[in-house]
Design a protein around this motif. Structure first.
Motif, PDB file in Angstrom:
ATOM      1  N   ALA A  42       0.820  -1.215   0.000  1.00 46.70           N
ATOM      2  CA  ALA A  42       0.000   0.000   0.000  1.00 46.70           C
ATOM      3  C   ALA A  42       0.850   1.260   0.000  1.00 46.70           C
ATOM      4  CB  ALA A  42      -0.934  -0.007   1.202  1.00 46.70           C
ATOM      5  N   ALA A  43       2.086   1.175   0.500  1.00 45.32           N
ATOM      6  CA  ALA A  43       2.952   2.351   0.556  1.00 45.32           C
ATOM      7  C   ALA A  43       3.376   2.809  -0.832  1.00 45.32           C
ATOM      8  CB  ALA A  43       4.190   2.044   1.399  1.00 45.32           C
ATOM      9  N   VAL A  56       1.055   7.429 -10.169  1.00 49.44           N
ATOM     10  CA  VAL A  56       1.391   6.020 -10.413  1.00 49.44           C
ATOM     11  C   VAL A  56       1.770   5.758 -11.865  1.00 49.44           C
ATOM     12  CG1 VAL A  56      -0.044   5.149  -8.525  1.00 49.44           C
ATOM     13  CG2 VAL A  56      -1.052   5.478 -10.812  1.00 49.44           C
ATOM     14  N   PHE A  57       1.540   6.735 -12.754  1.00 45.24           N
ATOM     15  CA  PHE A  57       1.813   6.508 -14.169  1.00 45.24           C
ATOM     16  C   PHE A  57       3.301   6.287 -14.423  1.00 45.24           C
ATOM     17  CE2 PHE A  57       2.251   8.216 -18.643  1.00 45.24           C
ATOM     18  CZ  PHE A  57       1.635   7.129 -19.242  1.00 45.24           C
ATOM     19  N   VAL A  58       4.146   7.054 -13.747  1.00 42.25           N
ATOM     20  CA  VAL A  58       5.592   6.922 -13.957  1.00 42.25           C
ATOM     21  C   VAL A  58       6.091   5.533 -13.556  1.00 42.25           C
ATOM     22  CG1 VAL A  58       7.870   7.777 -13.295  1.00 42.25           C
ATOM     23  CG2 VAL A  58       6.031   9.396 -13.826  1.00 42.25           C
TER      24      VAL A  58
END
Length: 724
Positions: free
Chosen positions: A483-484, A556-558
């Motif tokens: 989750a981190a 989160v895309f990168v």
């Protein structure tokens, strides 16, 4: 009673010799009347009966000496279970020696494999002269060094002594079946099978079927299982090692995940594990407080690669008495830079309107002034320019909302995939669905799924759908099990194609089965992938820009894009890590075609390099190597070049770390179909087998009795010959 040398019983016929001599001495004598003989006749008549009796006694003693001598030379014996038949030397045997990874167990002096070789030589010594023997080394495969029984015991002894342990897994049933088939074809009167093993339970998964097989052959083949003492009760093993970072650039910390398993019976505490590159000192180390018996724990360790090229990364534990699993090695290709070709299907008017704007910035997430030094380099071309680009200069190609490509470009793209290149496909409003489905999915099998109907409306963001919230099992998205690392569910998709995966049971020639990377919350595929040749293809269901979703503007895309790129690039390195015993293949430089390369195996005792030629196979310069029986790093060199052109690694089966033996209760299933021998170096296996074969010999009693009879005959003969 049995006779070990029954032909010598014909020596009893020699008893005819003294009888013939005796009869010849009874020939008639012509009588001559002489007056003086009347005085002698009285004496002779008085001793005649006594002399006849003495001659008969001596005759019997002489016959008895010959009979006892013949019986002693024939070696009579009693066997347990009653009277046996006459034996002989017409025997055939197969000695099968377990060479699996668990045979590396040591008592501090010698390994179980070394003791197995000693036991095998004792079996060889116990076989009668004139018999024949074959020598096999067995694990999950059979290496028949001497396939068929031979009478050359010198060759058999050399084969036993020259044998080497492997790191292969254990599977005894196939070896037993093949040995029985070979022996049943042999014309020998007595057929024996000796299987010398540590009795590891993991190698005996089908005890019932094995018993049935041995029972069916028991009338023809006598099977003996020689078990080499007790197994080690305490064993820590490195059972897993993988690169957890998406990419492996030089001079950057690369994370590896190490799995340590406690295969012993007690809890292990204060476990130290280290990680090293090639022959360098450990670059990182960590401790694990405790590992309960039968459980595993994972730890992350980091290393840096100083040079580009192929490296061996090894995780090590302190050595114990089962050293084969105290380390594990993976091969990794460190990269100086990754070149990515972006094919922009919709450039737009401004830079931000480009279909690849967000892709380009996500792949190089550094300020513009640092992009020249960043390890990922991108180049953007239009679909028209794509046909003239040399794809071998790029590790990955991205088709972003590209209508279609020419037949020439498609053939080039296919060739690049076959050689190990990567491909990402993002759809969009300009996509020619028929081209992708007909040419790239159905005809060539490049895409893992067909583009189905569109769902969602881009102009209605309130009706968006989200990615799955759990079950991130694919390596690309496994990061989000933590989750981190953030959440993929924050991204919204307004419009996407329905992906219709290819049937896994009908694969194309070079295409692997389709795999789901990421799905939407309703279970529909969002991202899919498949291997193709030595390359990999990743297919998205929505756009690379913000036209149909907002993933491209989410944090989160990168990492997602980098992990996808990592999957494409490391596909070229996946073949560098094979399981022990598997065939290794790799694409080499075209300049090496037809040249010999030298492959060096792992191990402390370096063997001479094995020569392998680089040959053109399916249009690619390939090297193949199938002698991967040892776990660890292999190196490929060419000519006198001191540096390795290539490194690859073989991974042992983690199951070999479970040293538990087949229990006594389980061994009882072999009652009356196989003989179980628990052997240690202090026990004479040769003596045991010889006693079993010969029984209790008592030739010495006949020899002593014959000697006593001969002495008695000599004494009586001297006494009887005295003057009467």
């Amino acid at each position: 009673m049995a006779f070990l040398n029954p032909l010598l019983l014909f020596g009893i016929l020699a008893v005819a010799s003294p009888i013939i001599i005796h009869l010849m001495n009874q020939r008639k004598i012509q009588r001559v009347v002489w007056a003086a003989t009347r005085f002698l006749r009285e004496v002779v008549d008085r001793n005649q009966r006594k002399m006849t009796l003495e001659d008969l006694i001596l005759l019997l003693l002489r016959c008895l000496v010959l009979i006892l001598l013949a019986l002693a030379l024939a070696r009579p014996s009693f066997k347990a279970g009653g009277f046996g038949a006459f034996g002989g030397n017409n025997e055939a045997a197969i000695i099968a020696i377990d060479q699996s990874g668990s045979m590396a167990q040591s008592d501090g002096v010698s390994s179980k494999f070394a003791r197995a070789q000693q036991a095998a030589e004792e079996v060889l010594d116990a076989l009668p002269s004139g018999s024949s023997v074959a020598v096999w080394f067995v694990s999950d495969v059979v290496k028949a060094v001497i396939p068929e029984p031979t009478r050359d015991f010198g060759l058999a002894r050399k084969a036993i002594r020259d044998g080497q342990r492997s790191d292969r897994a254990t599977e005894m049933q196939p070896a037993l079946r093949r040995a029985i088939e070979v022996l049943q074809r042999n014309p020998a009167a007595v057929k024996q099978l000796f299987l010398i093993t540590d009795g590891q339970a993991a190698g005996w998964k089908q005890l019932g079927e094995t018993r049935t097989m041995l029972e069916a052959a028991a009338a023809q083949v006598k099977t003996r299982l020689v078990l080499l003492g007790e197994s080690e009760q305490h064993n820590l093993a490195v059972t897993g090692l993988r690169m957890a970072s998406a990419l492996a650039p030089i001079n950057e910390p690369i994370r590896f995940e190490v799995e340590v398993t406690n295969a012993g019976i007690d809890e292990a505490s204060h476990v130290q594990i280290s990680l090293a590159v090639d022959a360098e000192p450990p670059g990182d180390a960590a401790g694990i407080d405790s590992i309960p018996a039968g459980e595993s724990k994972k730890v992350s360790l980091f290393v840096r690669f100083r040079d580009t090229g192929f490296h061996a990364v090894t995780a090590r534990l302190p050595q114990d008495r089962a050293p084969a699993d105290d380390q594990r090695t993976v091969a990794v290709r460190a990269i100086g830079e990754i070149n990515v070709l972006l094919v922009d299907g919709d450039p737009g008017v401004e830079a931000r309107e480009s279909e690849v704007f967000f892709l380009r910035n996500a792949l190089t997430p550094v300020p513009p002034e640092l992009r020249e030094k960043y390890f990922i380099k991108t180049k953007t071309v239009t679909p028209l320019e794509f046909e003239s680009v040399k794809l071998s200069d790029y590790e990955a190609v991205v088709l972003a909302n590209v209508v279609d490509v020419s037949a020439t470009a498609l053939t080039t793209l296919e060739k690049n995939l076959r050689a190990g290149g990567g491909l990402m496909v993002f759809p969009g409003g300009k996509l020619n669905v028929s081209f992708y489905n007909d040419r790239m999915f159905t005809e060539r099998g490049i895409l893992p799924a067909a583009f189905g109907p569109l769902r969602g409306v881009a102009e209605q963001p309130d009706q968006s759908f989200h990615y799955q919230s759990k079950g991130y099992d694919h390596p690309i998205v496994r990061l989000w099990q933590d989750a981190a690392a953030g959440s993929l569910t924050t991204a919204q998709t307004y419009r996407a194609f329905t992906l219709q995966p290819a049937p896994p049971e009908v694969p194309k020639a070079e295409a692997g089965p389709p795999a789901l990377v990421l799905s939407y919350a309703d279970g529909q595929p969002a991202v899919m992938e498949r291997t193709w040749g030595f390359g990999r293809v990743v297919q998205f269901s929505s756009t690379a820009d913000a036209a149909w979703n907002d993933l491209c503007i989410r944090p989160v895309f990168v990492p997602l894009l980098h992990r996808v790129l990592g999957a494409l690039v490391t596909r070229q390195e996946e073949h560098l890590n094979v399981r022990v015993g598997a065939k290794f293949e790799s694409v080499m430089d075209a300049e090496l075609i037809g040249k010999e390369t030298q492959v060096t195996k792992p191990g402390e005792q370096k063997e001479p390099p094995v020569l392998r030629r680089v040959a053109m196979t399916n249009g690619l310069p390939l090297i193949s190597f199938d002698e991967t029986d040892l776990g660890g790093a292999y190196e490929v060199r060419s000519g006198e070049d001191a540096s390795a052109l290539l490194r690859f690694a073989a991974q042992p089966d983690p199951g070999e770390s479970k040293l538990a033996e087949v229990s006594e209760a389980e061994l009882r299933i072999f009652d009356r179909v196989a003989q179980i021998i628990h052997w240690s170096p202090e026990t004479s296996l040769r003596g045991l087998l010889q006693h079993e074969r010969t029984g209790s010999e008592f030739w010495l009693a006949f020899a002593i009795l014959g000697l006593c009879t001969a002495v008695a005959e000599t004494v009586l003969g001297n006494r009887f010959s005295r003057s009467k």
